[in-house]
Write a protein that holds these residues in place. Structure first.
Motif, short mmCIF file in Angstrom:
data_model
loop_
_atom_site.label_atom_id
_atom_site.label_comp_id
_atom_site.label_asym_id
_atom_site.label_seq_id
_atom_site.Cartn_x
_atom_site.Cartn_y
_atom_site.Cartn_z
N LYS A 119 0.84 -1.19 0.00
CA LYS A 119 0.00 0.00 0.00
C LYS A 119 0.89 1.25 0.00
CE LYS A 119 -3.53 0.16 2.83
NZ LYS A 119 -4.31 0.37 4.10
N TRP A 120 0.65 2.10 -0.99
CA TRP A 120 1.38 3.36 -1.13
C TRP A 120 0.48 4.51 -0.70
CZ3 TRP A 120 6.09 3.91 -4.28
CH2 TRP A 120 6.60 2.69 -4.70
N PRO A 121 0.88 5.31 0.29
CA PRO A 121 0.08 6.47 0.64
C PRO A 121 0.21 7.56 -0.42
CG PRO A 121 2.11 6.48 1.90
CD PRO A 121 2.08 5.19 1.13
N ARG A 122 -0.70 8.49 -0.38
CA ARG A 122 -0.71 9.60 -1.34
C ARG A 122 0.64 10.33 -1.36
NH1 ARG A 122 -5.07 14.61 -1.10
NH2 ARG A 122 -4.25 15.79 -2.88
N ASP A 123 1.14 10.61 -2.58
CA ASP A 123 2.37 11.37 -2.83
C ASP A 123 3.64 10.68 -2.34
OD1 ASP A 123 1.03 13.49 -4.08
OD2 ASP A 123 0.59 14.45 -2.15
N GLU A 124 3.58 9.36 -2.17
CA GLU A 124 4.78 8.62 -1.75
C GLU A 124 5.75 8.46 -2.92
OE1 GLU A 124 7.24 6.44 0.99
OE2 GLU A 124 5.69 7.96 1.12
N VAL A 125 7.04 8.66 -2.65
CA VAL A 125 8.10 8.47 -3.63
C VAL A 125 9.07 7.45 -3.07
CG1 VAL A 125 9.98 9.58 -4.89
CG2 VAL A 125 7.86 10.84 -4.46
N PHE A 126 9.35 6.40 -3.83
CA PHE A 126 10.25 5.34 -3.38
C PHE A 126 11.65 5.57 -3.94
CE2 PHE A 126 11.42 0.71 -3.03
CZ PHE A 126 11.23 0.63 -1.66
N LEU A 142 17.27 -7.68 -13.04
CA LEU A 142 18.22 -6.56 -13.06
C LEU A 142 17.66 -5.29 -13.70
CD1 LEU A 142 21.66 -8.30 -13.73
CD2 LEU A 142 20.59 -7.67 -11.55
N SER A 143 16.34 -5.23 -13.94
CA SER A 143 15.74 -3.98 -14.42
C SER A 143 15.73 -2.96 -13.29
CB SER A 143 14.33 -4.23 -14.93
OG SER A 143 13.51 -4.78 -13.90
N LYS A 144 15.64 -1.67 -13.65
CA LYS A 144 15.68 -0.60 -12.67
C LYS A 144 14.51 0.37 -12.92
CE LYS A 144 20.76 -0.63 -12.54
NZ LYS A 144 21.98 0.19 -12.71
N HIS A 145 14.00 0.95 -11.83
CA HIS A 145 13.03 2.04 -12.00
C HIS A 145 12.92 2.85 -10.72
CE1 HIS A 145 9.04 -0.08 -10.59
NE2 HIS A 145 10.06 -0.42 -9.83
N PHE A 146 12.18 3.97 -10.83
CA PHE A 146 12.04 4.95 -9.75
C PHE A 146 10.54 5.17 -9.54
CE2 PHE A 146 12.73 9.72 -8.68
CZ PHE A 146 12.61 9.44 -7.32
N PRO A 147 9.88 4.32 -8.72
CA PRO A 147 8.41 4.38 -8.62
C PRO A 147 7.91 5.43 -7.63
CG PRO A 147 9.26 2.54 -7.37
CD PRO A 147 10.44 3.17 -8.03
N TYR A 148 6.67 5.89 -7.88
CA TYR A 148 6.03 6.87 -7.02
C TYR A 148 4.53 6.85 -7.30
CZ TYR A 148 6.20 9.72 -11.29
OH TYR A 148 6.05 10.18 -12.59
N VAL A 149 3.74 7.53 -6.45
CA VAL A 149 2.30 7.64 -6.67
C VAL A 149 1.84 9.05 -6.32
CG1 VAL A 149 1.91 5.19 -6.15
CG2 VAL A 149 1.68 6.90 -4.32
N LYS A 150 0.69 9.43 -6.83
CA LYS A 150 0.05 10.70 -6.49
C LYS A 150 -1.20 10.49 -5.61
CE LYS A 150 2.82 13.38 -8.84
NZ LYS A 150 3.74 14.32 -8.13
N GLU A 151 -1.77 9.30 -5.65
CA GLU A 151 -2.95 8.96 -4.86
C GLU A 151 -2.68 7.63 -4.16
OE1 GLU A 151 -6.39 7.83 -7.24
OE2 GLU A 151 -5.06 7.48 -8.96
N GLU A 152 -3.47 7.33 -3.11
CA GLU A 152 -3.28 6.04 -2.44
C GLU A 152 -3.42 4.91 -3.46
OE1 GLU A 152 -4.67 4.65 1.72
OE2 GLU A 152 -6.15 3.82 0.32
#
Length: 206
Positions: free
Chosen positions: A143-150, A186-196
């Motif tokens: 679960k990702w809260p709103r505006d979370e950046v990993f 070995l793939s890479k990414h920069f995940p984030y969300v704007k809403e839950e």
């Protein structure tokens, strides 16, 4: 065969796929990946219908998206996760009609049975502000809260995601509810969300 190039990243929005009748099993499917007898798909079972037995199932992993799904182990409501070393397809039915996310014949090195009612299971603290609900070996809800950046990270053994709620994002795109993603070893990414957002995640299995 569909989407069997495991060394390449892929994503599919189920809204862009059409339901296909499977007369062998007596159901409808939206297929994300198919490699011989290994399949990842959405499956729709009509009210009071019963599967026909294909005799090809040696392992299943299921998340009930809607309705009630029944097999020889019981009846399972929306939000239930099942990982079974074997399932008798002739005993699959639904009294209400249902839709499930299902992986078939992706047998792991260890034989594991796990049945989790996610609506009555506690979330654990993950990295940052994430919350995690372990479902079985290599599989969890996150679960990702709103505006979370990993943090940017690399997938050792790959990663597979199905978006259950909200919109999952990274530098490659935006993936709304009903989108299936597979990122290779070995793939890479920069995940984030704007809403839950809630995602079903498998890691290290590719």
């Amino acid at each position: 065969m569909i989407n069997i190039e495991y060394d390449k990243a892929i994503f599919l929005d189920e809204a862009n796929l059409r339901w296909q009748d499977d007369d062998i099993l007596n159901c409808s499917k939206k297929i994300f990946s198919l490699d011989d007898d290994k399949e990842t798909s959405l499956i729709k079972i009509e009210k009071d219908s019963t599967f026909h037995n294909s005799n090809k199932v040696n392992s299943v992993e299921i998340f009930v998206l809607d309705g009630i799904y029944s097999n020889e182990f019981g009846s399972f409501k929306k939000g239930t996760y099942l990982k079974l070393p074997r399932e008798d397809e002739s005993k699959i039915t639904s009294t209400t009609g249902c839709e499930i996310f299902k992986k078939t014949n992706y047998k792991q090195n260890t034989v594991e049975t796990s049945i989790v009612d996610t609506s009555n299971t506690y979330w654990s603290q993950g990295q940052g502000n994430l919350e995690v609900m372990p479902l079985s070996d290599q599989t969890a809800l996150v679960k990702w809260p709103r505006d979370e950046v990993f943090v940017p990270h690399t997938h050792w053994g790959g990663e597979e995601i199905f978006v259950l709620k909200g919109t999952f994002m990274d530098e490659h795109g935006e993936y709304k509810i009903g989108t299936w993603l597979r990122n290779p070893h070995l793939s890479k990414h920069f995940p984030y969300v704007k809403e839950e957002t809630i995602i079903f995640v498998k890691t290290g299995h590719l």
